[in-house]
Design a protein around this motif. Structure first.
Motif, PDB file in Angstrom:
ATOM      1  N   LEU A 121       0.940  -1.188  -0.009  1.00  0.00           N
ATOM      2  CA  LEU A 121       0.345   0.193   0.006  1.00  0.00           C
ATOM      3  C   LEU A 121       1.139   1.340  -0.049  1.00  0.00           C
ATOM      4  CD1 LEU A 121      -2.694  -1.582   2.622  1.00  0.00           C
ATOM      5  CD2 LEU A 121      -3.235  -0.401  -0.087  1.00  0.00           C
ATOM      6  N   PRO A 122       0.769   2.386  -0.709  1.00  0.00           N
ATOM      7  CA  PRO A 122       1.815   3.852  -0.531  1.00  0.00           C
ATOM      8  C   PRO A 122       1.618   4.092   1.403  1.00  0.00           C
ATOM      9  CG  PRO A 122      -0.988   4.010  -1.579  1.00  0.00           C
ATOM     10  CD  PRO A 122      -0.196   2.716  -0.988  1.00  0.00           C
ATOM     11  N   PRO A 123       2.402   5.219   1.472  1.00  0.00           N
ATOM     12  CA  PRO A 123       2.518   5.496   2.517  1.00  0.00           C
ATOM     13  C   PRO A 123       1.398   6.261   2.739  1.00  0.00           C
ATOM     14  CG  PRO A 123       4.299   6.188   1.079  1.00  0.00           C
ATOM     15  CD  PRO A 123       3.451   5.801   0.297  1.00  0.00           C
ATOM     16  N   MET A 124       0.301   5.924   4.253  1.00  0.00           N
ATOM     17  CA  MET A 124      -1.167   6.924   4.313  1.00  0.00           C
ATOM     18  C   MET A 124      -0.267   6.370   6.201  1.00  0.00           C
ATOM     19  SD  MET A 124      -3.115   3.601   4.200  1.00  0.00           S
ATOM     20  CE  MET A 124      -2.826   3.598   2.334  1.00  0.00           C
ATOM     21  N   ALA A 126      -1.400   5.264  10.385  1.00  0.00           N
ATOM     22  CA  ALA A 126      -2.065   4.244  10.945  1.00  0.00           C
ATOM     23  C   ALA A 126      -3.238   4.692  10.929  1.00  0.00           C
ATOM     24  CB  ALA A 126      -1.824   4.033  12.778  1.00  0.00           C
ATOM     25  N   LYS A 127      -3.805   5.614  10.837  1.00  0.00           N
ATOM     26  CA  LYS A 127      -5.428   5.397  10.500  1.00  0.00           C
ATOM     27  C   LYS A 127      -6.344   4.797   9.505  1.00  0.00           C
ATOM     28  CE  LYS A 127      -8.502   8.945  13.343  1.00  0.00           C
ATOM     29  NZ  LYS A 127      -8.612  10.403  13.391  1.00  0.00           N
ATOM     30  N   GLU A 128      -5.415   5.107   8.777  1.00  0.00           N
ATOM     31  CA  GLU A 128      -6.582   5.254   7.106  1.00  0.00           C
ATOM     32  C   GLU A 128      -6.238   4.344   6.737  1.00  0.00           C
ATOM     33  OE1 GLU A 128      -5.440   9.526   5.401  1.00  0.00           O
ATOM     34  OE2 GLU A 128      -3.485   7.805   5.049  1.00  0.00           O
ATOM     35  N   LEU A 129      -4.563   3.033   7.861  1.00  0.00           N
ATOM     36  CA  LEU A 129      -4.536   1.574   6.970  1.00  0.00           C
ATOM     37  C   LEU A 129      -5.332   1.010   7.067  1.00  0.00           C
ATOM     38  CD1 LEU A 129      -1.906   0.514   6.224  1.00  0.00           C
ATOM     39  CD2 LEU A 129      -1.152   0.149   8.017  1.00  0.00           C
ATOM     40  N   ASN A 130      -6.116   0.659   8.412  1.00  0.00           N
ATOM     41  CA  ASN A 130      -7.331  -0.079   7.829  1.00  0.00           C
ATOM     42  C   ASN A 130      -8.447  -0.520   7.061  1.00  0.00           C
ATOM     43  OD1 ASN A 130      -8.591  -2.236   9.522  1.00  0.00           O
ATOM     44  ND2 ASN A 130     -10.185  -1.481  10.563  1.00  0.00           N
ATOM     45  N   ASP A 131      -8.924   0.527   6.890  1.00  0.00           N
ATOM     46  CA  ASP A 131      -9.755   1.035   6.044  1.00  0.00           C
ATOM     47  C   ASP A 131      -9.293   0.434   4.216  1.00  0.00           C
ATOM     48  OD1 ASP A 131     -11.878   2.056   7.702  1.00  0.00           O
ATOM     49  OD2 ASP A 131     -11.584   4.228   7.116  1.00  0.00           O
ATOM     50  N   ALA A 132      -8.265   0.845   4.560  1.00  0.00           N
ATOM     51  CA  ALA A 132      -7.536   1.067   2.651  1.00  0.00           C
ATOM     52  C   ALA A 132      -6.689  -0.346   3.010  1.00  0.00           C
ATOM     53  CB  ALA A 132      -6.196   1.525   2.705  1.00  0.00           C
ATOM     54  N   VAL A 133      -6.824  -1.228   3.735  1.00  0.00           N
ATOM     55  CA  VAL A 133      -6.568  -2.758   3.648  1.00  0.00           C
ATOM     56  C   VAL A 133      -7.749  -3.647   3.246  1.00  0.00           C
ATOM     57  CG1 VAL A 133      -6.072  -4.954   4.940  1.00  0.00           C
ATOM     58  CG2 VAL A 133      -4.455  -2.992   5.563  1.00  0.00           C
ATOM     59  N   TYR A 134      -8.903  -3.297   3.379  1.00  0.00           N
ATOM     60  CA  TYR A 134     -10.149  -3.453   3.608  1.00  0.00           C
ATOM     61  C   TYR A 134     -10.847  -3.500   1.419  1.00  0.00           C
ATOM     62  CZ  TYR A 134     -10.912  -6.018   7.586  1.00  0.00           C
ATOM     63  OH  TYR A 134     -10.760  -6.746   9.558  1.00  0.00           O
ATOM     64  N   ASN A 136      -8.644  -2.315  -0.683  1.00  0.00           N
ATOM     65  CA  ASN A 136      -7.873  -3.421  -1.095  1.00  0.00           C
ATOM     66  C   ASN A 136      -7.698  -4.506  -1.449  1.00  0.00           C
ATOM     67  OD1 ASN A 136      -6.167  -1.052  -2.714  1.00  0.00           O
ATOM     68  ND2 ASN A 136      -6.538  -0.250  -0.754  1.00  0.00           N
ATOM     69  N   ALA A 137      -8.203  -5.139  -0.462  1.00  0.00           N
ATOM     70  CA  ALA A 137      -8.205  -6.691  -0.017  1.00  0.00           C
ATOM     71  C   ALA A 137      -8.932  -7.277  -1.224  1.00  0.00           C
ATOM     72  CB  ALA A 137      -8.541  -7.186   1.417  1.00  0.00           C
ATOM     73  N   PRO A 138      -9.773  -7.398  -1.578  1.00  0.00           N
ATOM     74  CA  PRO A 138     -11.051  -7.456  -2.365  1.00  0.00           C
ATOM     75  C   PRO A 138      -9.867  -8.354  -4.031  1.00  0.00           C
ATOM     76  CG  PRO A 138     -12.360  -5.986  -1.556  1.00  0.00           C
ATOM     77  CD  PRO A 138     -10.876  -6.098  -1.046  1.00  0.00           C
ATOM     78  N   GLN A 139      -9.277  -7.501  -4.340  1.00  0.00           N
ATOM     79  CA  GLN A 139      -7.935  -7.670  -5.554  1.00  0.00           C
ATOM     80  C   GLN A 139      -7.346  -8.512  -5.824  1.00  0.00           C
ATOM     81  OE1 GLN A 139      -5.920  -4.452  -6.756  1.00  0.00           O
ATOM     82  NE2 GLN A 139      -6.977  -3.491  -5.115  1.00  0.00           N
ATOM     83  N   TYR A 140      -7.630  -8.611  -4.059  1.00  0.00           N
ATOM     84  CA  TYR A 140      -6.171  -9.718  -3.420  1.00  0.00           C
ATOM     85  C   TYR A 140      -6.595 -11.460  -3.279  1.00  0.00           C
ATOM     86  CZ  TYR A 140      -3.133  -5.623  -4.254  1.00  0.00           C
ATOM     87  OH  TYR A 140      -2.710  -4.903  -4.436  1.00  0.00           O
ATOM     88  N   ILE A 141      -8.025 -10.967  -2.958  1.00  0.00           N
ATOM     89  CA  ILE A 141      -8.256 -13.153  -2.612  1.00  0.00           C
ATOM     90  C   ILE A 141      -9.411 -13.506  -3.284  1.00  0.00           C
ATOM     91  CG2 ILE A 141      -8.276 -12.755  -0.190  1.00  0.00           C
ATOM     92  CD1 ILE A 141     -10.970 -12.167   0.260  1.00  0.00           C
ATOM     93  N   PRO A 142      -9.580 -14.673  -3.684  1.00  0.00           N
ATOM     94  CA  PRO A 142      -9.918 -15.639  -4.423  1.00  0.00           C
ATOM     95  C   PRO A 142     -11.670 -15.607  -4.044  1.00  0.00           C
ATOM     96  CG  PRO A 142      -8.847 -16.848  -4.232  1.00  0.00           C
ATOM     97  CD  PRO A 142      -8.519 -15.519  -3.429  1.00  0.00           C
ATOM     98  N   LEU A 143     -12.082 -15.707  -2.950  1.00  0.00           N
ATOM     99  CA  LEU A 143     -13.064 -15.334  -1.924  1.00  0.00           C
ATOM    100  C   LEU A 143     -13.967 -14.236  -2.434  1.00  0.00           C
ATOM    101  CD1 LEU A 143     -11.351 -17.198   0.461  1.00  0.00           C
ATOM    102  CD2 LEU A 143     -12.368 -18.769  -0.482  1.00  0.00           C
ATOM    103  N   PRO A 144     -15.292 -14.408  -1.838  1.00  0.00           N
ATOM    104  CA  PRO A 144     -16.307 -13.025  -2.050  1.00  0.00           C
ATOM    105  C   PRO A 144     -15.790 -12.495  -0.431  1.00  0.00           C
ATOM    106  CG  PRO A 144     -17.274 -15.346  -2.626  1.00  0.00           C
ATOM    107  CD  PRO A 144     -15.803 -15.588  -2.301  1.00  0.00           C
ATOM    108  N   VAL A 145     -15.948 -11.294  -0.743  1.00  0.00           N
ATOM    109  CA  VAL A 145     -15.607 -10.532   0.610  1.00  0.00           C
ATOM    110  C   VAL A 145     -16.347 -10.738   1.012  1.00  0.00           C
ATOM    111  CG1 VAL A 145     -14.516  -8.293   1.050  1.00  0.00           C
ATOM    112  CG2 VAL A 145     -14.052  -9.203  -0.489  1.00  0.00           C
ATOM    113  N   THR A 146     -17.453 -11.028   0.909  1.00  0.00           N
ATOM    114  CA  THR A 146     -19.185 -10.641   2.018  1.00  0.00           C
ATOM    115  C   THR A 146     -19.559 -12.552   2.754  1.00  0.00           C
ATOM    116  OG1 THR A 146     -20.131 -11.549  -0.391  1.00  0.00           O
ATOM    117  CG2 THR A 146     -21.128  -8.830   0.726  1.00  0.00           C
TER     118      THR A 146
END
Ligand SMILES: Nc1ncnc2c1ncn2[C@@H]1O[C@H](COP(=O)(O)OP(=O)(O)OP(=O)(O)O)[C@@H](O)[C@H]1O
Ligand SMILES: [Mg+2]
Length: 374
Positions: A121-124, A126-134, A136-146
Motif C-alpha cells: 500500500l502507498p504511504p499513509m 495508521a488511522k487510514e490503514l485499516n480502511d485501506a486494507v479492507y 484493497n483486499a478484494p482484488q487480492y483474494i479469490p473469495l467473495p469478501v461478503t
C-alpha cells in the motif's frame, strides 16, 4: 495476530488479542487452550502465563484411527469429514482425559481453508490503514469478501512516514469455516476466544530469533505448508500437496502391504531404509517437496533480496528418518526439527516424551500462546 470473530457472529466473548487496543490488560486470561484439529489427530494444549513465563499445564491428543475410520478433516470438503458433533465429542474426550478445565480456547484453521497473501500500500497514516486494507483486499483474494472474514498485519513500513510504502500480510477465512469452529467449541463446552490460521501459530511457537529469515515447513498427514518468517513476521505461506499419508500409501502399494504395516515401516526406516524399494519410493515423493521449497526460497530472494538462513521441519512427518539430513544435503542450509515446548516450563521428567511429540503440537502451542500474548 489471531483472527477476531466478526460482530455479526453474535458471540459474547469477543476479545481483542492486541493489547494496544485493549487497555484492560488485567483481564487478559491467565490460561488458554490451543486446539489443532488435524487430519490424523486432534492436538490440544493448555498453557498458563505468569509474568513473562509460560507453563505447559496439560496436553492431549486423540488419533482419528482410534475413534473413527475417517480422518478428522478432509481437503475435498474444505473442513471436516466428520460432523461438528463428532469432532466436538473427540475434543471433549481429550479435555476430560487431560483434565483441562480452562474454557477459553483458540482453534487453528487449516491451511487448505485459509487464504494468505501479501500486498503493498502507498504511504499513509495508521488511522487510514485499516480502511485501506479492507478496500484493497478484494482484488487480492479469490473469495467473495461478503462471505469471508479478514485479518491482517503490517509486516514492513512505517505508518505516518510519507516516504515509507507499507506491506500487508492478509489472511482470509470463509465465514462458514468460522461458524463450524464456533459450533464445535460450543458443543465441546468451550468458549471460542479466537481462531487463527495455522501458519501464524507455527511462526509464533517455533520462531524466536529476532534476526534473520527462517523457512518453516509443516508436513502433516494430509498437507504441507511452506512458510517464510522474517524477523518474527510471517511473510509467505504456501500450501503444498505433499503428505505423510501419501508416503504410507505408496509404500503400501509398492510392497503390497497393509496400511498399518506400511505406516510402521515408513516411520521406522524412512529414507534410510536398507530396502531399496522403500527408500526409492519415498525419495520419489520427497524430491518434489524439496524442489518446491527451493522455488519458494528463490522467489523470496528475488522479491525481498534476502536469503533464508535456517530451515525448520515440523509436523509429524518431520520425524521421517533421513528427511532432515536429505533437506540439509540438497538445500545446503542448516535444517532443524525445533521443539515448540522448549520455552515453556514443564516437569523435567516429561522432557523426552514432549520432545518426541513436539513436531505434531507446534500449531496448537502457537495458537494457545497467541491468546496469552501481552
Ligand atoms: N516417525 C515418523 N516418520 C514419518 N512420519 C511420521 C512419523 N511419526 C508420525 N508420522 C506421520 O505424521 C503424520 C501426522 O502428523 P501431524 O500430527 O502433524 O498431522 P495432522 O496435523 O493431523 O495433519 P494435517 O496437518 O495434514 O491435517 C502422519 O501421516 C504420520 O504417519
Ligand atoms: Mg497439522
Amino acid at each position: 495476530m489471531a483472527l477476531e470473530l466478526p460482530a455479526n457472529f453474535n458471540i459474547e466473548k469477543i476479545k481483542k488479542l492486541n493489547i494496544f487496543e485493549n487497555p484492560l490488560k488485567m483481564f487478559f486470561p491467565k490460561k488458554m487452550v490451543g486446539i489443532d484439529v488435524g487430519t490424523a489427530s486432534i492436538k490440544i494444549v493448555e498453557i498458563s502465563r505468569w509474568g513473562q513465563g509460560k507453563t505447559l499445564e496439560n496436553y492431549g491428543e486423540i488419533k482419528s484411527v482410534s475413534l473413527f475410520k475417517e480422518p478428522f478433516r478432509n481437503v475435498e470438503k474444505g473442513s471436516y469429514m466428520l460432523s461438528n458433533y463428532f469432532v466436538s465429542r473427540a475434543i471433549r474426550a481429550v479435555l476430560d482425559e487431560a483434565r483441562i478445565r480452562t474454557k477459553g480456547a483458540i482453534f487453528s484453521i487449516p491451511d487448505f481453508s485459509t487464504f494468505c497473501t501479501s500486498f503493498d500500500l502507498p504511504p499513509m497514516t495508521a488511522k487510514e490503514l485499516n480502511d485501506a486494507v479492507y478496500y484493497n483486499a478484494p482484488q487480492y483474494i479469490p473469495l467473495p469478501v461478503t462471505e469471508t472474514t479478514l485479518d491482517w498485519k503490517l509486516i514492513s513500513g512505517i505508518p505516518g512516514d510519507k516516504k515509507s510504502p507499507l506491506r500487508i500480510f492478509l489472511v482470509a477465512i470463509p465465514n462458514q469455516i468460522i461458524q463450524d469452529y464456533q459450533k464445535v467449541a460450543q458443543l465441546a463446552g468451550l468458549e471460542l476466544y479466537a481462531v487463527e490460521a495455522e501458519a501464524l501459530g507455527l511462526a509464533r511457537s517455533l520462531v524466536r530469533e529476532k534476526k534473520g529469515c527462517i523457512c518453516v515447513i509443516d508436513i502433516g498427514a494430509q498437507s504441507t505448508t511452506i512458510n517464510v518468517v522474517d524477523k518474527l513476521n510471517l511473510k509467505k505461506s504456501f500450501s503444498f500437496d505433499f503428505s505423510g499419508n501419501q508416503l504410507t500409501y505408496s509404500i503400501s502399494s509398492a510392497l503390497g502391504l497393509g496400511h498399518v504395516e506400511a505406516e510402521e515401516l515408513k516411520n521406522r526406516e524412512g529414507l534410510i531404509s536398507a530396502k531399496e524399494e522403500i527408500s526409492k519410493t519415498l525419495y520419489l515423493l520427497v524430491d518434489p517437496l524439496i524442489l518446491e521449497t527451493k522455488r519458494v526460497l528463490s522467489d523470496f530472494y528475488q522479491q525481498e533480496n534476502k536469503d533464508v538462513d535456517l530451515v525448520y521441519l515440523t509436523g509429524g512427518t518431520a520425524a521421517l528418518p533421513g528427511l532432515k539430513e536429505y533437506f540439509q544435503e540438497i538445500l545446503k542450509k542448516n535444517v532443524e526439527i525445533p521443539n515448540c515446548f522448549s520455552e515453556l516450563l514443564y516437569p523435567p521428567i516429561l522432557g523426552r516424551t514432549l520432545e518426541n511429540m513436539a513436531p505434531s503440537f507446534s500449531v496448537a502451542t502457537g495458537v494457545a500462546l497467541g491468546g496469552l500474548e501481552i
